[in-house]
Design an enzyme around this catalytic site. Structure first.
Site, short mmCIF file in Angstrom:
data_model
loop_
_atom_site.label_atom_id
_atom_site.label_comp_id
_atom_site.label_asym_id
_atom_site.label_seq_id
_atom_site.Cartn_x
_atom_site.Cartn_y
_atom_site.Cartn_z
N ASP A 61 -0.45 -1.57 9.34
CA ASP A 61 0.72 -1.25 10.15
C ASP A 61 1.85 -0.68 9.30
OD1 ASP A 61 2.57 -1.09 12.21
OD2 ASP A 61 1.83 -2.94 13.14
N ASN A 62 2.18 0.58 9.56
CA ASN A 62 3.24 1.28 8.81
C ASN A 62 4.59 1.26 9.52
OD1 ASN A 62 1.82 2.21 6.47
ND2 ASN A 62 0.75 3.69 7.77
N GLY A 118 0.78 -1.22 0.00
CA GLY A 118 0.00 0.00 0.00
C GLY A 118 0.81 1.27 0.00
N ASN A 150 2.31 -2.82 6.01
CA ASN A 150 2.62 -2.08 4.78
C ASN A 150 4.10 -1.74 4.86
OD1 ASN A 150 2.28 -0.43 2.42
ND2 ASN A 150 2.19 1.38 3.75
N ASP A 153 -8.10 6.65 2.01
CA ASP A 153 -7.04 7.35 2.73
C ASP A 153 -6.41 8.42 1.83
OD1 ASP A 153 -4.16 5.53 1.91
OD2 ASP A 153 -6.16 4.88 1.36
N ASP A 154 -5.81 9.41 2.46
CA ASP A 154 -5.03 10.44 1.78
C ASP A 154 -5.81 11.17 0.70
OD1 ASP A 154 -3.13 9.42 3.41
OD2 ASP A 154 -2.01 8.37 1.85
N ASP A 161 8.40 4.79 2.55
CA ASP A 161 8.20 5.60 1.35
C ASP A 161 8.26 7.10 1.62
OD1 ASP A 161 5.81 5.67 2.73
OD2 ASP A 161 4.55 5.10 1.04
#
Length: 981
Positions: free
Chosen positions: A238-239, A27, A272, A134-135, A244
């Site tokens: 989970d980031n 993602g 992620n 999202d975003d 990125d």
């Protein structure tokens, strides 16, 4: 299921009855993974007992920017193959779409388009889906406002309808308010989240990232809070391993900060991870180990907090120990990150021996985003917080703050004042390429023919007269230079130190070599770490930076040269749509035993690139050892003389200096072993990170070697304190707290190590691109020794004429004439401020300085010039020499009458030169940084260089080292350049 030590088969009911989703979500922003990598992932997920994969690469163009478009036959075949491969491995394949950028929720046409797209994927065999919101800006169109009560109602309506239309499959939704920090005004009172909880079909699962976009920890209490509002347990997106948002960081530490007590409280966890597929072995493997712990939710009750031992034991490594100590009495059902990491490393090691090819050249997969740096400012409670007058959109692009010099803002090489007025110029950045990972097994293809439907919007950058560097992503077409293609063996460290690649160039029907199209970042020296880029889920939140095609390659047959300062560090690793594109294959040669990676190598690698909010044990040790050695150097030196070496404190200093040298050598070994591994795909994922940090650690070690000579005054600490570092009050604590998102601290351990170098205004000296093709050549910088004189003179003679050798022959007795003029005075009168750089062949460059140029000239008049006048008397015989040689002889005899620089702001002078064979642009920067740090320790903050007006190469060389022309000290026929530090 593969089990590690102390991890029995889990009887966790959540896992057994299918109620716990656990796996990977692709993602992130940037270059997507390839079909081949995804299939490899499915096999690993099955092996490790994980069960889910979500296809959601932000920059795969039919996922987000072109979500309305159906898949072509070729794309359909690849997607069908992926879905089938997932089923074969018992992995649930969730197909996700992100329509929120520009969808009209009230439009029946839009809903029909969305249904048609998902129906097509269902025909490929997909039975699980996701809609991601999202975003995006939480604003509805005027048409939607007439139909829906709120933004949440609009999303719920379309999601429920799609869910029913598809026959109530497994279904995930990512809300726009996807973490606590984005819940307005807070979780409990968020109208948006409460609407989702009450109106969304109960069987649809909702994703959540925790307290932050990247959450330091997840607690049972926080999960219970969001569960109450959503009326269902969340699936954690989970980031913790996402990278990125920072091109300097990759996360190789274990899954951490999440107690297995959470498992019964959650619907699932999807990680992620890093953009680089090969860098995710540890992240996914340790998540799998975590998911198998805590059988039936029971735990060791002697641990009295809900965060578990993983946090407690990790923070115990702050003293610089390796952190390898795992309690011998650890319960089999307990999860400990260090134990999990140890298990994962053992399993990861064989991956490096697999013969896999790489698609080159090396390029970072993360997007390069142009954003004005945001400072950290100390708040009242001494913790650092983001308290500026700026506003930040959900896209993470901040308006330019006005910052004064007292504010703490040394964020990953952003150490100087940033002042931007409201009148700054606006530019339109070239958007990231439109990429398609579904048309090739082995590479991500750049679809250059697709128009960009979303118009980029200008964003502010620094004014033209600012000294700040700004990276703007640009598209460049590179053609291979047909005359320079050399077959190379990638697995052998040859005598010249290069680990070579075999370049195999495909030919088209006409026998012509095809060109490699790649996207490059044409910033100044690859400034990818001084920026504040976007957030991991928030890189491209608004249409202004939606994906777009790169500039089309010219149809001309002429080669388009890459500009000298360009770098691919901010680029996507992509190829054009031409099926005959070139790729770099690895040669199938056996790696020499002494060049093979070890478990110790990988343990060091993981510690150097650990986690967003903590450095690994060996990384902390590097920080602490260097800081201790720098801080305590005056205790063992006095008046330029070593104190009695019998004293304990002196012995300790030198023992720890040797330890620092051993650690630097260990990093060199890691670098060389990695560069020779068979798995070139994995090497290309990791190489630029290891190359960068190796150079920084080597530089630190070089400075320690200089300190060992004792050539600094007792007042050195007052000059070398530096700006804000890991050891500044509040810095480490704030970094580890998780109160700020990790992109506030730019650059990770690499940047923290750089900031310890006592060169405050030296950010530009740490900006350079990694080689396009891996090399294991190691350049070592060290203090000059008397026995180096002949080699230094040789380098000087070979570079004396604007970077090249004087072509006119010199008689034997004059062969060192230029060296006597240029470098001789420095190595004779100020050897303590001379550094050399060497490779396995010997000295290949030098940098020399004099802290006080006025005194240096006096010393020359007394102790150097008379000797030179005797050695080179004025004679008619010299008329046969070149003009340069005659100028050098004349220089000695007219020294007193020469006009020279006398500057209060740039009192020191220096010279630097490298052989033309040294192509690595970072070498000169590290060499000069070491000399500047030595000058700084002696109280100098400015240095100048002088050259002939016709010396264009030399002018450019120093320009890249941050020197600017000094018109105040102009000398006829000369160019004077200076820089402060």
């Amino acid at each position: 299921m593969a089990e590690g030590p102390n991890l029995p088969n889990s009887d966790n009911l959540n896992t057994k009855n299918g109620n716990f989703i656990c796996g990977v979500i692709e993602g992130f922003y940037g270059r997507p993974w390839t079909t081949e990598q995804r299939k490899d992932l499915f096999q690993k997920l099955k092996k490790w007992g994980l069960d889910s994969y979500v296809y959601a690469p932000k920059d795969d163009y039919k996922h987000r920017a072109y979500w309305r478009e159906l898949y072509t036959v070729e794309e359909a075949e690849h997607l069908t193959g992926l879905i089938t491969a997932a089923k074969d491995n018992n992995i649930t394949f969730y197909y996700a779409l992100s329509p929120g950028l520009d969808i009209t929720y009230s439009s029946s046409k839009e809903i029909t388009t969305l249904k048609r797209k998902l129906e097509q994927v269902a025909q490929f065999g997909c039975s699980a889906f996701a809609l991601l919101f999202d975003d995006i800006e939480p604003e509805m169109s005027e048409a939607d406002k007439e139909i829906f009560q709120s933004f949440a109602h609009a999303q719920v309506s379309i999601t429920n309808e799609i869910y029913q239309h598809l026959g109530q499959p497994k279904f995930l939704v990512c809300p726009t308010q996807y973490c606590e920090s984005r819940a307005m005004p807070n979780i409990t009172n968020s109208e948006y989240l409460n609407t989702l909880g009450s109106k969304l079909a109960q069987e649809i699962d909702i994703m959540w990232t925790g307290q932050k976009v990247v959450s330091r920890t997840l607690t049972v209490d926080s999960i219970q809070k969001i569960t109450d509002v959503l009326r269902r347990p969340p699936v954690i997106w989970d980031n913790i391993h996402a990278n990125d948002y920072d091109q300097k960081r990759v996360f190789l530490g274990p899954y951490s900060g999440r107690t297995p007590d959470l498992i019964p409280k959650l619907r699932g966890v999807l990680t992620n991870p890093n953009c680089e597929y090969g860098a995710n072995f540890i992240a996914i493997n340790t998540l799998a180990q975590w998911s198998r712990c805590n059988v039936n939710g029971q735990r060791d009750l002697t641990l009295n907090d809900t965060v578990s031992a993983d946090i407690k034991l990790e923070t115990e490594t702050e003293d610089g120990l390796s952190g390898e100590d795992v309690p011998a009495t650890l319960s089999p059902n307990m999860y400990h990150p260090r134990l999990a990491l140890r298990n994962a490393i053992k399993e990861w090691l064989p991956e490096f021996a697999r013969h896999k090819s790489a698609w080159g050249p090396i390029a970072k997969p993360q997007p390069a985003v142009t954003v004005v740096p945001v400072p950290i400012i100390p708040s009242i409670n001494t913790c650092m917080s983001l308290t500026t007058t700026t506003t930040t959109t959900s896209g993470g692009i901040a308006t330019a703050p006005v910052v004064n010099t007292t504010q703490l803002q040394a964020l990953a090489e952003v150490c100087s004042t940033v002042t931007v007025t409201g009148n700054e110029s606006l530019v339109t950045p070239v958007p990231t390429p439109v990429m398609n990972s579904l048309v090739s097994e082995t590479k991500v293809v750049c679809n250059e023919s697709i128009p960009n439907p979303i118009t980029p919007v200008p964003i502010p950058i620094l004014p033209a007269n600012s000294t700040k560097s700004i990276t703007i992503l640009n598209g460049t077409c590179i053609k291979l230079d047909k005359g320079k293609l050399v077959e190379k063996d990638n697995n052998k460290c040859e005598q010249n130190g290069d680990c070579k690649e075999e370049d195999l160039i495909t030919k088209n029907e006409n026998g012509q070599k095809d060109e490699i199209s790649m996207n490059t970042d044409t910033s100044t020296e690859g400034n990818d770490s001084s920026l504040s880029p976007s957030e991991p889920m928030d890189c491209n939140s608004t249409p202004n930076v939606s994906p777009s095609h790169v500039n089309k390659c010219s149809s001309s047959n002429e080669d388009v040269a890459m500009i000298e300062t360009s770098t691919s560090s901010g680029s996507m690793q992509i190829e054009s749509n031409d099926p005959t594109n070139n790729h770099i294959m690895n040669a199938e040669n056996e790696t020499k035993k002494e060049c093979e990676l070890t478990v110790e190598d990988l343990s060091l690698l993981c510690d150097l690139f650990y986690l967003p909010f903590e450095h690994g044990g060996q990384g902390l040790q590097l920080l602490q050892e260097f800081n201790w050695l720098k801080s305590n150097a005056p205790l063992v030196m006095s008046s330029g003389q070593l104190k009695d070496k019998a004293k304990p404190e002196v012995q300790e200093w030198f023992a720890r200096a040797e330890k620092m040298n051993e650690m630097s050598e260990a990093v060199n070994r890691l670098f060389q072993h990695l560069a020779t591994c068979n798995n070139r795909e994995l090497l290309y994922d990791l190489y630029s990170y290891v190359w960068d940090i190796r150079g920084v650690i080597s530089l630190l070690n070089s400075y320690i070697k200089w300190l060992a000579g004792g050539q600094f005054p007792a007042s050195m600490p007052s000059y070398t304190q530096g700006n804000y570092t890991w050891f500044s009050k509040g810095w480490k604590e704030t970094f580890m707290s998780g109160e700020q998102e990790p992109w506030v601290f730019r650059g990770g351990l690499t940047a923290d190590l750089q900031r310890l170098i006592p060169v405050d205004s030296g950010n530009d000296l740490f900006m350079y691109k990694a080689p396009d093709v891996p090399t294991c050549r190691v350049y070592t910088i060290r203090p000059y020794l008397p026995q180096d004189e002949a080699q230094v003179y040789d380098v000087c003679n070979r570079t004396c004429k604007d970077g090249l050798e004087d072509s006119h022959p010199y008689p034997e007795d004059l062969k060192d004439l230029q060296a006597y003029r240029i470098v001789g005075p420095y190595v004779t009168l100020h050897p303590e401020f001379c550094m050399v750089v060497e490779d396995e062949t010997g000295v290949v460059g030098y940098a020399c300085a004099a802290p006080d140029y006025k005194k240096f000239r006096i010393k020359q008049e007394i102790a150097w010039i008379p000797e030179m006048c005797l050695k080179f008397p004025q004679s008619d015989s010299y008329k046969e020499l070149s003009k340069l040689a005659q100028e050098s002889v004349s220089h000695f005899h007219n020294f007193k009458d020469e006009i020279h620089v006398s500057s209060s702001t740039h009192p020191s002078s220096m010279i630097c030169s490298l052989l033309p064979s040294v192509l690595d642009q970072s070498v000169s920067k590290r060499l000069v940084t070491c000399v500047l740090a030595a000058l700084r320790a002696n109280g100098s903050f400015g240095v100048h260089v002088v050259m002939n007006t016709m010396d264009s190469y030399t002018h450019a060389f120093y320009g890249k080292l941050g020197f600017v022309e000094n018109t105040h000290d102009a000398i006829k026929g000369k160019i004077v350049m200076g820089r402060t530090f």
